[in-house]
Scaffold this active site. Structure first.
Site, mmCIF file in Angstrom:
data_model
loop_
_atom_site.group_PDB
_atom_site.id
_atom_site.type_symbol
_atom_site.label_atom_id
_atom_site.label_comp_id
_atom_site.label_asym_id
_atom_site.label_seq_id
_atom_site.Cartn_x
_atom_site.Cartn_y
_atom_site.Cartn_z
ATOM 1 N N GLU A 29 -6.171 -10.406 -2.026
ATOM 2 C CA GLU A 29 -6.920 -10.359 -0.758
ATOM 3 C C GLU A 29 -8.430 -10.269 -1.015
ATOM 4 O O GLU A 29 -9.130 -9.462 -0.465
ATOM 5 C CB GLU A 29 -6.480 -9.155 0.089
ATOM 6 C CG GLU A 29 -4.978 -9.108 0.338
ATOM 7 C CD GLU A 29 -4.575 -7.941 1.203
ATOM 8 O OE1 GLU A 29 -5.454 -7.322 1.829
ATOM 9 O OE2 GLU A 29 -3.371 -7.632 1.273
ATOM 10 N N GLU A 63 0.801 -1.240 0.000
ATOM 11 C CA GLU A 63 0.000 0.000 0.000
ATOM 12 C C GLU A 63 0.831 1.288 0.000
ATOM 13 O O GLU A 63 0.661 2.163 0.846
ATOM 14 C CB GLU A 63 -0.955 -0.033 1.202
ATOM 15 C CG GLU A 63 -1.842 -1.254 1.180
ATOM 16 C CD GLU A 63 -2.738 -1.420 2.408
ATOM 17 O OE1 GLU A 63 -2.689 -0.587 3.320
ATOM 18 O OE2 GLU A 63 -3.480 -2.410 2.443
HETATM 19 O O1 G3I Z 1 -4.780 -11.343 18.184
HETATM 20 C C1 G3I Z 1 -4.027 -10.213 18.663
HETATM 21 C C2 G3I Z 1 -4.145 -10.073 20.159
HETATM 22 O O2 G3I Z 1 -3.587 -11.238 20.782
HETATM 23 C C3 G3I Z 1 -3.364 -8.849 20.588
HETATM 24 O O3 G3I Z 1 -3.499 -8.656 21.972
HETATM 25 C C4 G3I Z 1 -3.880 -7.635 19.836
HETATM 26 C C5 G3I Z 1 -3.012 -6.427 20.189
HETATM 27 O O4 G3I Z 1 -3.262 -5.408 19.261
HETATM 28 O O5 G3I Z 1 -3.767 -7.842 18.413
HETATM 29 C C6 G3I Z 1 -4.511 -8.957 17.987
HETATM 30 O O6 G3I Z 1 -4.215 -9.126 16.632
HETATM 31 C C7 G3I Z 1 -4.992 -8.419 15.690
HETATM 32 C C8 G3I Z 1 -4.819 -9.228 14.395
HETATM 33 O O7 G3I Z 1 -5.509 -8.589 13.320
HETATM 34 C C9 G3I Z 1 -5.318 -10.637 14.535
HETATM 35 O O8 G3I Z 1 -6.674 -10.647 14.736
HETATM 36 C C10 G3I Z 1 -4.426 -7.017 15.472
HETATM 37 O O9 G3I Z 1 -4.680 -6.219 16.616
HETATM 38 C C11 G3I Z 1 -5.138 -6.383 14.280
HETATM 39 O O10 G3I Z 1 -4.526 -5.129 13.974
HETATM 40 C C12 G3I Z 1 -4.947 -7.295 13.058
HETATM 41 O O11 G3I Z 1 -5.679 -6.722 11.977
HETATM 42 C C13 G3I Z 1 -5.248 -7.159 10.685
HETATM 43 C C14 G3I Z 1 -4.951 -5.895 9.864
HETATM 44 O O12 G3I Z 1 -4.628 -6.268 8.526
HETATM 45 C C15 G3I Z 1 -3.794 -5.103 10.449
HETATM 46 O O13 G3I Z 1 -2.624 -5.897 10.403
HETATM 47 C C16 G3I Z 1 -6.414 -7.927 10.033
HETATM 48 O O14 G3I Z 1 -6.577 -9.162 10.712
HETATM 49 C C17 G3I Z 1 -6.115 -8.199 8.569
HETATM 50 O O15 G3I Z 1 -7.260 -8.751 7.917
HETATM 51 C C18 G3I Z 1 -5.742 -6.895 7.856
HETATM 52 O O16 G3I Z 1 -5.345 -7.255 6.564
HETATM 53 C C19 G3I Z 1 -5.049 -6.135 5.704
HETATM 54 C C20 G3I Z 1 -3.872 -6.522 4.831
HETATM 55 O O17 G3I Z 1 -2.758 -6.852 5.628
HETATM 56 C C21 G3I Z 1 -3.544 -5.382 3.874
HETATM 57 N N1 G3I Z 1 -4.733 -5.032 3.065
HETATM 58 C C22 G3I Z 1 -5.898 -4.673 3.883
HETATM 59 C C23 G3I Z 1 -6.264 -5.829 4.792
HETATM 60 C C24 G3I Z 1 -7.512 -5.509 5.586
HETATM 61 O O18 G3I Z 1 -7.294 -4.411 6.429
#
Ligand code: G3I
Length: 320
Positions: free
Chosen positions: A235, A129
């Site tokens: 994605e 991105e």
């Molecule tokens: O599970 C942990 C938890 O144990 C921890 O305490 C907490 C602390 O922040 O984080 C939790 O993990 C979360 C993770 O998803 C797993 O569920 C993160 O907070 C959260 O930020 C993360 O979000 C991901 C996001 O990217 C940011 O990395 C989403 O799952 C994921 O679907 C999303 O994917 C992105 C692609 O990488 C790029 N394109 C857009 C797409 C959607 O936003």
């Protein structure tokens, strides 16, 4: 759904799905994923936010778990993602006043993560991105601030040195919805190629609304493929969230129509450029869209291929 052949057997290119260490340890998820898909992308646990510790060490325990699961099940892994504006970590912020040390750490991070899976993970989203949503140019980020616009070229060079066999991608979203963003993105790709950057593929995330204007997807895929690089639908989800800009009148019909436009457009891409199609979730309950934070939660006929019980959704039959 026994009578429906596994999805991976009906697409003439690898079919992938987003995953996590928790999901590959879940018997229901892993049985369904291994039967239907041939590639995994880590949704979060191979990103800097999880991997890079404050002292600069790398936490790859969960990445190891996902890679091990893939290898046990004859699947491959697409690495996602090394450098992203959204995640730069305390470690790099502390180094930002010392550009030389910062650059060394930048290269070391890429080498450290990719090096661990050299010859195992065949492709990476090296930069994720990089373009502003409105297409005005490169998003400002810590990487650009310290290393300049060439932070992207530097990342690709470091990635190529870390694993010369790996296919290196740059990944972005809304390339179908926002033609101006797509134009700026493709201009960046062309400039990198002209400068000899080791760049092999484009990831077009394709997080789309079921009600997207017909034709936008087709023109985007053709445009992206015209550069001659690998094209990864990286994605995919086809959302019915009511809060999206294009409210959907007939969810299921629009969803399948939109998927069919994508599949037909992708089928027109030369076979050697079709890197594959990755769904950004397996079941409704796995989807990043299926949360209160993700706007109004998804209504029935959700964007992914299987329901909570693992039964194929009408959408799944669009593939077969
Ligand atoms: O599970 C942990 C938890 O144990 C921890 O305490 C907490 C602390 O922040 O984080 C939790 O993990 C979360 C993770 O998803 C797993 O569920 C993160 O907070 C959260 O930020 C993360 O979000 C991901 C996001 O990217 C940011 O990395 C989403 O799952 C994921 O679907 C999303 O994917 C992105 C692609 O990488 C790029 N394109 C857009 C797409 C959607 O936003």
């Amino acid at each position: 759904y026994g009578d429906i052949p596994p999805l991976k057997s009906v697409t003439p290119y690898p079919l992938g799905v987003a995953t996590s260490a928790t999901k590959v340890s879940d018997p229901a998820w892993s049985a369904l994923a291994a039967r239907q898909f041939s590639r995994l992308t880590a949704e979060w646990e191979m990103k800097m936010e999880y991997v890079l510790q404050a002292d600069g060490s790398l936490k790859l325990d969960r990445a190891d778990k996902m890679v091990a699961f893939a290898r046990r099940n004859g699947m491959t892994v697409h690495g996602h993602t090394l450098i992203w504006y959204a995640q730069d970590g305390e470690y790099f912020q502390k180094l930002s006043a010392k550009p030389d040390a910062f650059l060394n750490a930048y290269v070391d991070y890429i080498a450290g993560v990719m090096g661990r899976y050299k010859g195992v993970i065949p492709s990476w989203d090296v930069v994720n991105e990089p373009i502003w949503n409105d297409g005005r140019g490169l998003r400002p980020c810590l990487w650009q601030k310290v290393l300049g616009d060439d932070y992207i070229g530097l990342a690709l060079e470091a990635a190529h040195r870390a694993d010369p066999q790996a296919l290196l991608f740059i990944n972005d979203y809304n390339l179908e919805l926002t033609p101006k963003k797509r134009a700026t993105f493709l201009k960046l790709i062309e400039t990198l190629l002209k400068n000899g950057a080791p760049l092999h593929g484009i990831g077009t995330q394709t997080h789309i609304d079921a009600g997207i204007t017909p034709g936008l997807i087709r023109s985007a895929i053709a445009d992206i493929a015209s550069l001659g690089l690998k094209v990864h639908i990286s994605e995919l989800d086809i959302s019915l969230r009511e809060d999206h800009p294009t409210p959907v009148a007939q969810p299921r019909i629009d969803q399948v129509r939109t998927l069919n436009e994508l599949l037909e457009a992708y089928q027109d891409v030369p076979a050697n450029q079709r890197y594959g199609l990755t769904m950004w979730a397996l079941r409704d309950s796995d989807s990043w869209l299926n949360t209160p934070q993700g706007g109004k939660s998804l209504i029935p006929d959700e964007p992914v291929l299987f329901d909570r019980l693992g039964r194929p959704k009408p959408l799944a039959q669009a593939f077969v």
